[in-house]
Design a protein around this motif. Structure first.
Motif, PDB file in Angstrom:
ATOM      1  N   ASP A  96       1.085  -1.560   0.361  1.00  0.00           N
ATOM      2  CA  ASP A  96       0.293  -0.584   0.079  1.00  0.00           C
ATOM      3  C   ASP A  96       0.531   1.144  -0.142  1.00  0.00           C
ATOM      4  OD1 ASP A  96      -2.428  -1.100  -0.212  1.00  0.00           O
ATOM      5  OD2 ASP A  96      -2.278  -1.943   2.215  1.00  0.00           O
ATOM      6  N   ALA A 145      -2.582  -9.774  -4.855  1.00  0.00           N
ATOM      7  CA  ALA A 145      -2.514  -8.184  -4.229  1.00  0.00           C
ATOM      8  C   ALA A 145      -2.335  -7.026  -5.621  1.00  0.00           C
ATOM      9  CB  ALA A 145      -1.361  -6.964  -3.940  1.00  0.00           C
ATOM     10  N   ALA A 148      -5.575  -8.786  -7.251  1.00  0.00           N
ATOM     11  CA  ALA A 148      -7.272  -8.004  -7.382  1.00  0.00           C
ATOM     12  C   ALA A 148      -7.583  -6.548  -7.513  1.00  0.00           C
ATOM     13  CB  ALA A 148      -6.739  -7.535  -5.977  1.00  0.00           C
ATOM     14  N   THR A 149      -6.381  -5.476  -7.709  1.00  0.00           N
ATOM     15  CA  THR A 149      -5.956  -4.465  -8.166  1.00  0.00           C
ATOM     16  C   THR A 149      -5.992  -4.366  -9.712  1.00  0.00           C
ATOM     17  OG1 THR A 149      -3.726  -4.264  -8.589  1.00  0.00           O
ATOM     18  CG2 THR A 149      -4.597  -3.756  -6.529  1.00  0.00           C
ATOM     19  N   ARG A 158     -11.764 -11.094 -10.795  1.00  0.00           N
ATOM     20  CA  ARG A 158     -10.789 -11.088 -10.319  1.00  0.00           C
ATOM     21  C   ARG A 158     -11.257 -12.675  -9.029  1.00  0.00           C
ATOM     22  NH1 ARG A 158     -13.592  -7.400  -7.254  1.00  0.00           N
ATOM     23  NH2 ARG A 158     -13.913  -8.166  -5.772  1.00  0.00           N
ATOM     24  N   THR A 365     -11.237 -14.271  -0.621  1.00  0.00           N
ATOM     25  CA  THR A 365     -10.015 -13.392  -0.957  1.00  0.00           C
ATOM     26  C   THR A 365     -10.890 -12.129  -1.732  1.00  0.00           C
ATOM     27  OG1 THR A 365      -8.057 -15.118  -0.304  1.00  0.00           O
ATOM     28  CG2 THR A 365      -7.459 -12.924  -1.775  1.00  0.00           C
ATOM     29  N   THR A 368     -12.838  -9.956   0.514  1.00  0.00           N
ATOM     30  CA  THR A 368     -12.560  -9.381   1.250  1.00  0.00           C
ATOM     31  C   THR A 368     -11.697  -8.114   0.848  1.00  0.00           C
ATOM     32  OG1 THR A 368     -10.240 -11.023   0.973  1.00  0.00           O
ATOM     33  CG2 THR A 368     -11.885 -10.881   3.319  1.00  0.00           C
ATOM     34  N   THR A 369     -11.424  -8.813  -0.655  1.00  0.00           N
ATOM     35  CA  THR A 369     -10.047  -7.264  -1.044  1.00  0.00           C
ATOM     36  C   THR A 369     -11.730  -6.061  -2.040  1.00  0.00           C
ATOM     37  OG1 THR A 369     -10.173  -9.284  -2.526  1.00  0.00           O
ATOM     38  CG2 THR A 369      -8.342  -8.793  -1.884  1.00  0.00           C
ATOM     39  N   LYS A 374      -8.630   0.344  -2.815  1.00  0.00           N
ATOM     40  CA  LYS A 374      -7.757  -0.479  -3.541  1.00  0.00           C
ATOM     41  C   LYS A 374      -6.083  -0.123  -2.581  1.00  0.00           C
ATOM     42  CE  LYS A 374      -9.471  -0.744  -8.463  1.00  0.00           C
ATOM     43  NZ  LYS A 374      -9.019  -0.257  -9.671  1.00  0.00           N
ATOM     44  N   GLN A 377      -5.855  -2.877   0.282  1.00  0.00           N
ATOM     45  CA  GLN A 377      -5.658  -4.335  -0.314  1.00  0.00           C
ATOM     46  C   GLN A 377      -4.543  -5.105   0.450  1.00  0.00           C
ATOM     47  OE1 GLN A 377      -6.937  -4.408  -4.487  1.00  0.00           O
ATOM     48  NE2 GLN A 377      -8.861  -3.949  -3.939  1.00  0.00           N
TER      49      GLN A 377
END
Length: 439
Positions: A96, A145, A148-149, A158, A365, A368-369, A374, A377
């Motif tokens: 992050d 990550a 997810a992003t 995703r 996952t 949660t993400t 963002k 995450q």
């Protein structure tokens, strides 16, 4: 949509695909590198214990018996899990703070450093020292990550990307042990670690060349704001974990004990246990590659979680019943046909159990993400992986105690009860808006 907008959208899709494919390659290399040396570690420990005995640094009472080797190996794995428990949240915060590219480079350099120390470990102390850099060895966290992003707010995309990460890991994890054993076959227990150094450096180079500089596109477009301290980010991680949309999901992280049971209760031979585990791994890999996206579109991430929990509890009880019946049967018969019949049934149930775990984990996952911003995450995934490591430290001891108390039935009854309770708890405690967000 104008022609220019269409070109920009196509360019964005191509860039996302490139980032994901590089990440898949990195995960294959990561799993391959890790598994190259893992099956050799018990033999390396044995040789180091024997060496230290000859040099007189170990007393004769700590002989290179199987119990001494197993204890040292167990301590080594516990130390590794301890490092991961503290390191995973740190890597999440780094994601992050500094983005995917830089964090990925750090992760793979840490892996290379760990394998470099292992490749020159001349005593048991250095073997343990080699695990210290694994505090930052969290490549799968970084891959999650990235998935997810890169896939935005599309939950099905995703889920598909997260499922393929597992497929990529399975490819490397399938090749690695066999290749590592072959390379070490002539007595060089360090050669796998040397190749693992090269694989980790290659992943660091690929990360520097192809992964995005930041994990949050929106953050790139916004004017810079006051930079938070590392302590502030740590506090934010704790705050994320306590959110009503997150803490019920984090509680569902439960470890399975199928390999332990197959070894101790059914008394499977190593090749039989390996066959069961390999079949499960291949099934999970294929399912993640081709079936995860349609399943996510049909059930949504919340439905995937509940389906995984219920299926896992039912299959666990079925496995417990099979163990109870077949353990006594194996004591009275040794015919090949009977053993093959039992093996086939165990393989089928184990595959279904592995698939239910995979569906549950991916649904968790994905959910949660999708429930955090963002730029949060990475911290969230770090918390998840930290819980995995915590479970690896304490879970086996609890499962072994239950197993010794009454066999597999108490273990699966406890796990099944937790799964059912968690299904009910998620339906009650998780806000309705969160349930709908990722469907």
């Amino acid at each position: 949509m104008t022609t220019e907008e269409t070109k920009n959208e196509n360019r964005k899709i191509l860039n996302t695909d490139k980032v994901l494919w590089i990440t898949y390659i990195n995960i294959i290399l990561y799993a391959l590198s890790y598994q190259l040396q893992r099956p050799v570690e018990p033999y390396l420990i044995k040789s180091l214990i024997e060496k230290e005995e000859l040099e007189g640094s170990l007393s004769s009472s700590s002989s290179s018996s199987s119990s001494s080797i197993n204890q040292t190996y167990g301590n080594l794995q516990s130390f590794f899990s301890f490092c991961q428990f503290f390191g995973s949240p740190l890597v999440g915060i780094l994601l992050d703070r500094i983005g995917i590219r830089k964090t990925s480079i750090i992760v793979y350099i840490a892996s290379a450093l760990s394998y470099s120390i292992l490749a020159s470990a001349s005593d048991l102390s250095l073997l343990f020292v080699s695990k210290i850099p694994t505090i930052f060895q969290a490549a799968f966290l970084v891959a999650q990550a990235t998935a997810a992003t890169s896939t935005g707010d599309d939950a099905s995309l995703r889920a598909a990307a997260l499922g393929r990460m597992t497929t990529a890991y399975t490819i490397g994890a399938t090749i690695g042990p066999a290749l590592g054993g072959y390379l070490a076959g002539k007595g060089d227990f360090y050669i796998g670690a040397k190749f693992a150094v090269a694989g980790s450096i290659l992943s660091a180079i690929l990360s520097s060349l192809f992964l995005p500089d930041n994990n949050n596109v929106q953050r790139e477009e916004e004017p810079p704001t006051a930079t938070s301290s590392f302590l502030d980010d740590t506090r934010r991680s704790a705050e994320i974990a306590l959110r009503p949309t997150i803490w019920p999901l984090l509680m569902v992280k439960v470890m399975g004990v199928i390999p332990l049971v197959l070894t101790q209760t059914l008394k499977f031979e190593p090749q039989q246990l390996g066959l069961v585990m390999s079949c499960g791994m291949f099934a999970v890999a294929a399912f993640g590659a081709f079936a995860m996206s349609p399943l996510a579109k049909t059930l949504g991430s919340f439905g995937m979680m509940n389906t995984g929990l219920i299926a896992r509890s039912i299959l666990g009880l079925i496995m417990a019943g099979m163990v109870t019946v077949y353990a006594s049967l194996l004591e009275s018969t040794t015919t090949t046909n009977d053993i093959e019949f039992i093996l086939m049934q165990v393989i089928v149930v184990s595959i279904l159990h592995a698939l239910s775990q995979h569906v549950l984990a991916t649904g968790l996952t994905t959910q949660t993400t999708g429930n955090v911003d963002k730029d949060e995450q990475g911290s969230l995934l770090g918390l998840e992986h930290s819980l995995f490591s915590l479970a690896r430290i304490g879970g086996p001891a609890i499962a072994t105690a239950l197993l010794g108390f009454g066999g597999m039935l108490p273990v699966e009854m406890a796990c099944g009860s937790l799964d059912i309770l968690m299904t009910i708890s998620l339906s009650i405690t998780l806000p309705r808006s969160s349930k709908r967000k990722n469907t």
